[in-house]
Structure formats: structure tokens, C-alpha cells
Design an enzyme around this catalytic site. Structure first.
Site, PDB file in Angstrom:
ATOM      1  N   TYR B  16       0.820  -1.216   0.000  1.00  0.00           N
ATOM      2  CA  TYR B  16       0.000   0.000   0.000  1.00  0.00           C
ATOM      3  C   TYR B  16       0.848   1.257   0.000  1.00  0.00           C
ATOM      4  O   TYR B  16       2.021   1.228   0.327  1.00  0.00           O
ATOM      5  CB  TYR B  16      -0.928  -0.010   1.220  1.00  0.00           C
ATOM      6  CG  TYR B  16      -2.006  -1.054   1.084  1.00  0.00           C
ATOM      7  CD1 TYR B  16      -3.236  -0.741   0.532  1.00  0.00           C
ATOM      8  CD2 TYR B  16      -1.772  -2.364   1.462  1.00  0.00           C
ATOM      9  CE1 TYR B  16      -4.208  -1.708   0.366  1.00  0.00           C
ATOM     10  CE2 TYR B  16      -2.736  -3.335   1.301  1.00  0.00           C
ATOM     11  CZ  TYR B  16      -3.965  -3.006   0.753  1.00  0.00           C
ATOM     12  OH  TYR B  16      -4.921  -3.963   0.592  1.00  0.00           O
ATOM     13  N   CYS B  17       0.176   2.343  -0.318  1.00  0.00           N
ATOM     14  CA  CYS B  17       0.735   3.691  -0.332  1.00  0.00           C
ATOM     15  C   CYS B  17       1.697   3.893   0.818  1.00  0.00           C
ATOM     16  O   CYS B  17       1.303   3.638   1.946  1.00  0.00           O
ATOM     17  CB  CYS B  17      -0.405   4.694  -0.200  1.00  0.00           C
ATOM     18  SG  CYS B  17       0.044   6.333   0.395  1.00  0.00           S
ATOM     19  N   PRO B  18       2.895   4.358   0.627  1.00  0.00           N
ATOM     20  CA  PRO B  18       3.519   4.721  -0.649  1.00  0.00           C
ATOM     21  C   PRO B  18       4.517   3.665  -1.124  1.00  0.00           C
ATOM     22  O   PRO B  18       5.379   3.978  -1.930  1.00  0.00           O
ATOM     23  CB  PRO B  18       4.247   6.007  -0.286  1.00  0.00           C
ATOM     24  CG  PRO B  18       4.717   5.748   1.119  1.00  0.00           C
ATOM     25  CD  PRO B  18       3.700   4.838   1.764  1.00  0.00           C
TER      26      PRO B  18
END
Lengths: 352, 81
Positions: B16-18
């Protein structure tokens, strides 16, 4: 005044203050800038994405540091600091916690120590941030800012362009590498001056303040965080545990047993990925959440956990629901019929 | 629209981000100018993060396709200035 171009390492969160600081250091002071943002693993955007939560229009929240980099046409390097060293700082802060599980002073010291290493490795002159004197109740007080700077080993090499004229001059200012008269004297929690400055500097797109971007400041997360630390022989937390803390409903079944129940499809997907080494519970024959049991559960603990799992599924009004148990070191599956809890109050005392 | 054949494929599924962008940045550093990187992701944020990252780094963003939970983003590395 020296003619050498100063090299400045900027810590960019993606908020307006850090964007303005970067513009000032790069465009007004004329420095060579290297922009970095630290990934801690406690980012609210990341956590919302993981849980499958979207904004009202159905889109996902963007990463603010990347958006800032695009707006300013400057690469913002993403540096992952979510290692065990950082987690140990969070679990054992020398300067204590804020209102929740947020050890802001220790966290900033750790970040600035890492920034110092990057600065030295790059051969830079100073680090800069978007901090504003008096903007935050604890970490942006004059005394605390000096304490953080000292403990990070960055004395005289940490520039806060927005408040610089209210703070002692840095070495770069004293040596004439940068012009102090071009720095600002903004203080306090207001944003009027920053918004006016953004217009003046041509920054059109910037995020609105959203009450912080760190999950450690969240009250509910803090309860779960301290529950984990309080039930361990030593104050240590792993990265995987942090991901689980931000996922699902948490219940303390007994001193040695914890239950996590998914709330959304995204959370169920996430829990499934962490099933190894834990018990995985799911209602059989009716739709319902995926849940994980951690620790050393007794039969009674598993039945209690199963009754909660059944309560959150489509079979909650049935007299009996069969719950599948998998894992815990055994192959195959146990199918155990249980009576779902009839109301949430019956097990509210177990909720963390 | 037909996408170019990638010179390298990076699979960030489940991250997931980032993190997908951190890995993209590392992958691109090891590639030559003008080469195409295909990034596979399951975080829907790739649709907003990848164009923003490309704009800030001046790599060429070639688009993102979605197939169920899976996203495919194409990036062409920039030529030296």
C-alpha cells in the site's frame, strides 16, 4: 557573503507549510534542494486505503507528499523508516507520549537523526522543514524545537524558513550562505499568512489541514497500541502488528488471547493475508467477516470469539451459526456451532 | 489503447501507499533512459500516485489500466537532460 550555492535537504510532508518552505529555500534563497518524505507506517492515507475506504466521490485519498512534488515540479524521495529501530523508539519514548500514542518529540528526533545522516552523505549544508513556531501544542514550542534539534545532533543546521526570524540564526545564515532577511516570522496556529503566501508564490493546489496525518494521534488506535504493549513481556512491537492494529474491531478475550474482526471487504482481504500463525475464523454457510485469533486460546476463548464473529455476520439472528476454525498449527478445519451474541452490550467489555 | 511492451515488470501486489512508489523509484534507477516499466499494484491509489510521481520526476506517465482488483501502470524513464 559567499557565492557558493547552499545545499539544503528538505523534509516534506506535503502540507502547505512544507510546500512553502521548499519554494522559499529553492526559489527565494536559491539553494540546491533535495526533498525527502519519511514513510513511518503510521500514515492515515495508507491505512484508509488498506481498509478500502474512499472519499465521498469514491476516489482514494492521494499521497500528499507526491502531490506536493508534482505541484512544485520537484522530486520528493520517499524514504522508508518503518524499521524495527523506529518501532522501538515508538514503543519506548524517552520523552513520553502526547494525548494518545504519539511520541512526537522522540519521533521527530529519530527523523532528524536520519535526515542528518542523509544530509552528511549528500554533502549538504542544512536541513529545513515547514515547522511553524507555536503551531503545535508540544513539538513546535521554542523550547521543544531546540531540544529536538540538540538531540538530533543538528544544532545550527536546522532551518525553519517560515519562522526563522523568530529563532536563533542557523550556521548557514551566520556564514552568509543564505540571506536571513529573506526568511519569515510566522508563528501560531493561523493559516491566513500561509494561504496569502501560497497565492503570491503561485501554489494553486495544496491540501487542507486535516488534523494530522499520523495514526498514533488517533484515540482508538492508541487504546489498541497500548493493549498490545501491556500484554507483552517486553515493550516491543513488530511492523505486522502495527498493520493489524489499524485493521478491524479488536477484542481482548483474555490476558493471552485477542480477536480481530474485519469490518469491510478490504479489511477481510487484509486479515486473510495475516492468517498464518493465527487462528482464522469465519461463519460457514452464511456471509460474515473474517476474524483472527492471536495467542493461546482455550476452548472457551474460541467459543466466545466465534459468538462475536457470528454476531457480525448475516446469521446474527439465527439460533445457531456454524463457525469454521482453521490454523493454530493444525491442518484442516473445525466446524463449531455457536449461538451468536444477541446484542453488542453482551460483549462490549471485551472491546479494546 | 495498446500499451508498449515493458522492459521490466515490477509486481507490488498487496502493498500500500507509498510502498509501490518507493519500489518504482528504486526500479527506475536501475533502468536505462527511454525504457518502459510496468508496475502491477492492488492499491487503487496507484492511479493518483503514479502520475504525480512521474510529473515530479519528469518520467513519462503512459497510463494505468484496471482489471478487477489489479492495476497496471506504465512508465517510460526520462532521457537525461
Amino acid at each position: 557573503m559567499t557565492t557558493r550555492k547552499a545545499k539544503a535537504l528538505g523534509l516534506i510532508s506535503g502540507g502547505l507549510d512544507s510546500m512553502l518552505s521548499l519554494k522559499i529555500v529553492r526559489d527565494v534563497l536559491g539553494c540546491e534542494v533535495r526533498a525527502v518524505t519519511f514513510y513511518t507506517g503510521f500514515c492515515i492515507t495508507e491505512t484508509q486505503r488498506r481498509a478500502g475506504r474512499t472519499r465521498a466521490d469514491g476516489t482514494v485519498k492521494p499521497n500528499e507528499a507526491l502531490q506536493a512534488g508534482a505541484e512544485l515540479e520537484t522530486e520528493v524521495e520517499l524514504v522508508d523508516i518503518s524499521d524495527q529501530g523506529y518501532l522501538d523508539v515508538i514503543a519506548n519514548p524517552k520523552f513520553g507520549y502526547g494525548a494518545n500514542a504519539n511520541p512526537c518529540i522522540d519521533c521527530r528526533i529519530d527523523m532528524f537523526q536520519r535526515a542528518k545522516s542523509l544530509l552528511e552523505e549528500w554533502g549538504g549544508d542544512f536541513v529545513f522543514t515547514g515547522e511553524v513556531l507555536g503551531q503545535r501544542p508540544k513539538s513546535q514550542r521554542r523550547h521543544t524545537m531546540a531540544l529536538i534539534e540538540k538531540n538530533a545532533g543538528l544544532q545550527g543546521r536546522l532551518l525553519r524558513p517560515l519562522s526563522a526570524q523568530l529563532l536563533p540564526p542557523t550556521l548557514a545564515e551566520k556564514e552568509g550562505l543564505i540571506d536571513r532577511s529573506k526568511l519569515l516570522k510566522i508563528s501560531g496556529r493561523g493559516r491566513r499568512e500561509q494561504i496569502a503566501l501560497a497565492q503570491e508564490m503561485g501554489i494553486a493546489n495544496f491540501p487542507q489541514p486535516a488534523g494530522g496525518c499520523c495514526y498514533l494521534t488517533d484515540e482508538s488506535f492508541a487504546r489498541k497500541f497500548f493493549d498490545v504493549l501491556d500484554h507483552k513481556p517486553e515493550r516491543k512491537i513488530a511492523r505486522e502488528e502495527i498493520v493489524l492494529l489499524a485493521t478491524g474491531r479488536h477484542f481482548r478475550i483474555s490476558d493471552k488471547v485477542k480477536l480481530v474482526v474485519g469490518r469491510t471487504e478490504g479489511e477481510n482481504f487484509q486479515l486473510d493475508r495475516f492468517a498464518e500463525g493465527r487462528y482464522r475464523l469465519e461463519a460457514a454457510g452464511v456471509n460474515g467477516p473474517i476474524a483472527l485469533v492471536e495467542g493461546e486460546p482455550s476452548w472457551e476463548d474460541m467459543v466466545t470469539a466465534s459468538r462475536i464473529v457470528a454476531r457480525y455476520g448475516k446469521g446474527k439472528d439465527l439460533p445457531q451459526v456454524t463457525v469454521s476454525w482453521r490454523g493454530g498449527g493444525a491442518d484442516g478445519e473445525d466446524l463449531v456451532p455457536v449461538e451468536p451474541f444477541r446484542d453488542d452490550e453482551s460483549f462490549a467489555q471485551l472491546r479494546i | 489503447m495498446e500499451r508498449p511492451a515493458p522492459d521490466r515488470t515490477l509486481d507490488t501486489s498487496g502493498k500500500y501507499c507509498p510502498v509501490p512508489i518507493i519500489e518504482t523509484a528504486k526500479a527506475v534507477k536501475a533502468m536505462g533512459p527511454g525504457e518502459v516499466l510496468l508496475v502491477i499494484a492492488t492499491d487503487p491509489g496507484i492511479e493518483t500516485d503514479m502520475p504525480a510521481w512521474c510529473k515530479s520526476t519528469r518520467h513519462e506517465y503512459l497510463g494505468t489500466d484496471r482489471d478487477g482488483r489489479v492495476f497496471r501502470s506504465w512508465v517510460r524513464t526520462r532521457h537525461p537532460a
